[in-house]
Design an enzyme around this catalytic site. Structure first.
Site, mmCIF file in Angstrom:
data_model
loop_
_atom_site.group_PDB
_atom_site.id
_atom_site.type_symbol
_atom_site.label_atom_id
_atom_site.label_comp_id
_atom_site.label_asym_id
_atom_site.label_seq_id
_atom_site.Cartn_x
_atom_site.Cartn_y
_atom_site.Cartn_z
ATOM 1 N N LEU A 1 -73.780 -15.944 -34.504
ATOM 2 C CA LEU A 1 -73.968 -14.812 -33.580
ATOM 3 C C LEU A 1 -73.258 -15.005 -32.251
ATOM 4 O O LEU A 1 -72.821 -14.055 -31.622
ATOM 5 C CB LEU A 1 -75.463 -14.597 -33.310
ATOM 6 C CG LEU A 1 -76.300 -14.083 -34.483
ATOM 7 C CD1 LEU A 1 -77.786 -14.071 -34.121
ATOM 8 C CD2 LEU A 1 -75.850 -12.690 -34.889
ATOM 9 N N GLN B 1 -72.145 -18.096 -28.868
ATOM 10 C CA GLN B 1 -72.259 -19.423 -28.286
ATOM 11 C C GLN B 1 -72.505 -19.325 -26.792
ATOM 12 O O GLN B 1 -71.841 -18.549 -26.094
ATOM 13 C CB GLN B 1 -70.948 -20.175 -28.543
ATOM 14 C CG GLN B 1 -70.928 -21.543 -27.947
ATOM 15 C CD GLN B 1 -69.972 -22.465 -28.670
ATOM 16 O OE1 GLN B 1 -69.106 -22.001 -29.432
ATOM 17 N NE2 GLN B 1 -70.112 -23.747 -28.449
ATOM 18 N N GLY B 2 -73.456 -20.096 -26.292
ATOM 19 C CA GLY B 2 -73.693 -20.171 -24.857
ATOM 20 C C GLY B 2 -73.133 -21.480 -24.334
ATOM 21 O O GLY B 2 -72.333 -22.139 -25.001
ATOM 22 N N PHE C 1 -74.536 -24.374 -23.867
ATOM 23 C CA PHE C 1 -74.943 -25.615 -24.543
ATOM 24 C C PHE C 1 -75.532 -25.388 -25.928
ATOM 25 O O PHE C 1 -76.117 -26.293 -26.504
ATOM 26 C CB PHE C 1 -75.962 -26.359 -23.665
ATOM 27 C CG PHE C 1 -77.184 -25.543 -23.382
ATOM 28 C CD1 PHE C 1 -78.226 -25.512 -24.276
ATOM 29 C CD2 PHE C 1 -77.277 -24.784 -22.219
ATOM 30 C CE1 PHE C 1 -79.344 -24.747 -24.035
ATOM 31 C CE2 PHE C 1 -78.392 -24.021 -21.965
ATOM 32 C CZ PHE C 1 -79.432 -23.998 -22.883
ATOM 33 N N ALA C 2 -75.403 -24.187 -26.456
ATOM 34 C CA ALA C 2 -76.016 -23.917 -27.756
ATOM 35 C C ALA C 2 -75.220 -22.893 -28.549
ATOM 36 O O ALA C 2 -74.476 -22.102 -27.980
ATOM 37 C CB ALA C 2 -77.442 -23.414 -27.554
ATOM 38 N N LYS C 3 -75.398 -22.968 -29.875
ATOM 39 C CA LYS C 3 -74.842 -21.930 -30.742
ATOM 40 C C LYS C 3 -76.014 -21.170 -31.333
ATOM 41 O O LYS C 3 -77.066 -21.765 -31.591
ATOM 42 C CB LYS C 3 -74.033 -22.576 -31.868
ATOM 43 C CG LYS C 3 -72.730 -23.194 -31.390
ATOM 44 C CD LYS C 3 -71.993 -23.844 -32.538
ATOM 45 C CE LYS C 3 -70.684 -24.450 -32.025
ATOM 46 N NZ LYS C 3 -69.974 -25.200 -33.044
ATOM 47 N N VAL C 4 -75.819 -19.890 -31.554
ATOM 48 C CA VAL C 4 -76.917 -19.087 -32.110
ATOM 49 C C VAL C 4 -76.464 -18.497 -33.447
ATOM 50 O O VAL C 4 -75.339 -17.987 -33.567
ATOM 51 C CB VAL C 4 -77.338 -17.968 -31.130
ATOM 52 C CG1 VAL C 4 -78.489 -17.155 -31.705
ATOM 53 C CG2 VAL C 4 -77.742 -18.555 -29.775
ATOM 54 N N LYS D 1 -81.301 -20.866 -32.484
ATOM 55 C CA LYS D 1 -80.468 -21.443 -31.433
ATOM 56 C C LYS D 1 -80.373 -22.938 -31.712
ATOM 57 O O LYS D 1 -81.396 -23.624 -31.796
ATOM 58 C CB LYS D 1 -81.149 -21.174 -30.083
ATOM 59 C CG LYS D 1 -80.312 -21.499 -28.878
ATOM 60 C CD LYS D 1 -80.946 -20.846 -27.666
ATOM 61 C CE LYS D 1 -80.115 -20.981 -26.434
ATOM 62 N NZ LYS D 1 -80.591 -20.153 -25.342
ATOM 63 N N ASP E 1 -82.445 -15.051 -14.063
ATOM 64 C CA ASP E 1 -81.093 -14.738 -14.541
ATOM 65 C C ASP E 1 -81.105 -13.407 -15.288
ATOM 66 O O ASP E 1 -80.526 -13.279 -16.368
ATOM 67 C CB ASP E 1 -80.589 -15.879 -15.435
ATOM 68 C CG ASP E 1 -79.080 -15.819 -15.666
ATOM 69 O OD1 ASP E 1 -78.368 -15.161 -14.861
ATOM 70 O OD2 ASP E 1 -78.605 -16.418 -16.649
ATOM 71 N N LYS F 1 -79.980 -10.003 -16.319
ATOM 72 C CA LYS F 1 -78.712 -9.266 -16.350
ATOM 73 C C LYS F 1 -78.608 -8.643 -17.740
ATOM 74 O O LYS F 1 -79.275 -9.097 -18.687
ATOM 75 C CB LYS F 1 -77.524 -10.204 -16.075
ATOM 76 C CG LYS F 1 -77.467 -11.393 -17.001
ATOM 77 C CD LYS F 1 -76.324 -12.335 -16.657
ATOM 78 C CE LYS F 1 -76.362 -13.567 -17.547
ATOM 79 N NZ LYS F 1 -75.311 -14.514 -17.302
ATOM 80 N N ASN G 1 -78.493 -10.604 -20.894
ATOM 81 C CA ASN G 1 -79.707 -11.291 -21.349
ATOM 82 C C ASN G 1 -80.800 -10.323 -21.785
ATOM 83 O O ASN G 1 -81.946 -10.721 -21.974
ATOM 84 C CB ASN G 1 -80.244 -12.210 -20.242
ATOM 85 C CG ASN G 1 -79.372 -13.442 -20.080
ATOM 86 O OD1 ASN G 1 -78.654 -13.816 -21.008
ATOM 87 N ND2 ASN G 1 -79.422 -14.065 -18.908
ATOM 88 N N ASP H 1 -83.139 -15.483 -23.049
ATOM 89 C CA ASP H 1 -82.483 -16.526 -22.261
ATOM 90 C C ASP H 1 -83.283 -16.960 -21.032
ATOM 91 O O ASP H 1 -82.942 -16.609 -19.895
ATOM 92 C CB ASP H 1 -81.069 -16.062 -21.851
ATOM 93 C CG ASP H 1 -80.136 -17.253 -21.660
ATOM 94 O OD1 ASP H 1 -80.654 -18.386 -21.595
ATOM 95 O OD2 ASP H 1 -78.929 -17.051 -21.566
ATOM 96 N N THR I 1 -76.480 -15.097 -11.910
ATOM 97 C CA THR I 1 -75.127 -14.559 -11.919
ATOM 98 C C THR I 1 -74.922 -13.783 -10.629
ATOM 99 O O THR I 1 -75.725 -12.904 -10.323
ATOM 100 C CB THR I 1 -75.004 -13.616 -13.136
ATOM 101 O OG1 THR I 1 -75.461 -14.326 -14.262
ATOM 102 C CG2 THR I 1 -73.602 -13.149 -13.346
#
Ligand code: ATP
Length: 305
Positions: free
Chosen positions: A18, A20-21, A23-26, A41, A134, A136, A139, A152, A174
């Site tokens: 889905l 990538q952030g 520090f993680a992949k979803v 995640k 955060d 936005k 998220n 998030d 942000t």
């Protein structure tokens, strides 16, 4: 049944990457027993430790476990393995609200509906001592029925992290959606900072653009700190007045979330029935050299990307 993707704990079949952030992949997956879709995640322990993010991940897990609400992405379970931590969450099929705004401004009724859901979720968090920090449109996810889900909580804070003065001291978020007092690196109240972000989101939903923007970040921060924005003339009067209450650069004069909820721009969102799960204050995901031996055989699903 033929398996299409990697299987996690003989329970979840992973079928789609889905995103990538930092520090993680979803990944999207399906619970093989219930057939329910979930989002997983995948967090690399090594990266988290190397980047000094252990406390951030623990906080994200602790906070998500505390929050059970129709407008907040639910955390179903945490599966720790030797190298990874898997957060199994509610799947939001509709993707990010951000994508909708990118296509342009939303109809007034649609924008109002999303704003009501956002405020209801944020108020729920605040009542439990959680500040998102955060907020936005990236998220804010949508499920298959268009229900908004706040996600998030990686930068969130708990009331316990306040100092004795009751204020938070970490600058995060942000810039476009960040309250002036946070940008100025002053001590700030997490409740008031989140309300500011909700105001920016409301503007963006209705206008299809940001209230404060400049390609030069310093100039943009200046605009934010002076609350220098122009409401399009076609904004409803109630929204103009609501925004002037929310986007007040002085946090002490900023409208309270209870007052926001009294306006018809968020009132109808109060009808949700909410429950809260048991509070676990410290997320035990085995950082302290404990590895769940049952999880050693986990398939490395990150190779799917
Ligand atoms: P960062 O966490 O670094 O700010 P991010 O928000 O993009 O960045 P993640 O939260 O890890 O990173 O999400 C990565 C991608 O997965 C994003 O595109 C996000 O929309 C998607 N995603 C995250 N959670 C879910 C979910 N529960 N359902 C559907 N998609 C999700």
């Amino acid at each position: 049944m033929e398996k299409k993707g990697a299987v996690l704990m003989e329970k979840y079949e992973v079928d789609k990457f889905l995103g990538q952030g930092a520090f993680a992949k979803v990944f999207r997956a399906r619970n093989l027993e219930t057939k329910k879709r979930v989002a997983i995640k995948v967090i690399s322990r090594e990266k988290v430790v190397k980047d000094g993010l252990v406390n951030q991940i623990k906080r994200e897990i602790t906070v998500m476990r505390m929050l059970k609400h129709p407008n907040i992405v639910q955390l179903y379970e945490v599966i720790p393995s030797r190298n990874k931590i898997y957060l199994v969450m509610e799947y939001a099929k509709g993707g990010e609200l951000f994508r909708k705004i990118l296509k342009g401004k939303l109809e007034e009724e649609v924008a109002r509906n999303y704003f009501q859901q956002l405020i209801t979720a944020v108020d729920f968090c605040h009542r439990r001592g959680v500040y998102h920090r955060d907020l936005k449109p990236e998220n804010l996810l949508l499920d298959e029925n268009g229900v908004l889900k706040v996600s998030d909580f990686g930068l969130s804070a708990l009331a316990e992290s306040k100092r004795q003065d009751g204020l938070l001291h970490t600058s995060c978020g942000t810039p476009c959606y960040t309250a002036p007092e946070v940008l100025c690196r002053k001590a700030y109240d997490g409740v008031k900072a989140d309300i500011w972000s909700c105001g920016v989101i409301l503007f963006a939903l209705l206008a299809g653009e940001l209230p404060f923007y400049d390609p030069n970040q310093t100039l943009m921060c200046r605009k934010i700190c002076a609350a220098e924005y122009i409401c399009p003339s076609w904004f409803p009067d109630e929204v103009k007045s609501l925004l002037s209450g929310i986007l007040n650069p002085d946090p002490d004069k900023r409208i309270l979330i209870s007052e926001v909820m009294e306006t018809c721009w968020s009132r109808d969102g109060l009808n949700y029935i909410t429950t809260i799960t048991e509070v676990e204050l410290d997320a035990d995901v085995g950082f302290d050299d404990r590895v769940n031996s049952e999880n050693k055989e986990l398939v490395d699903i990150t190779s799917l990307s």
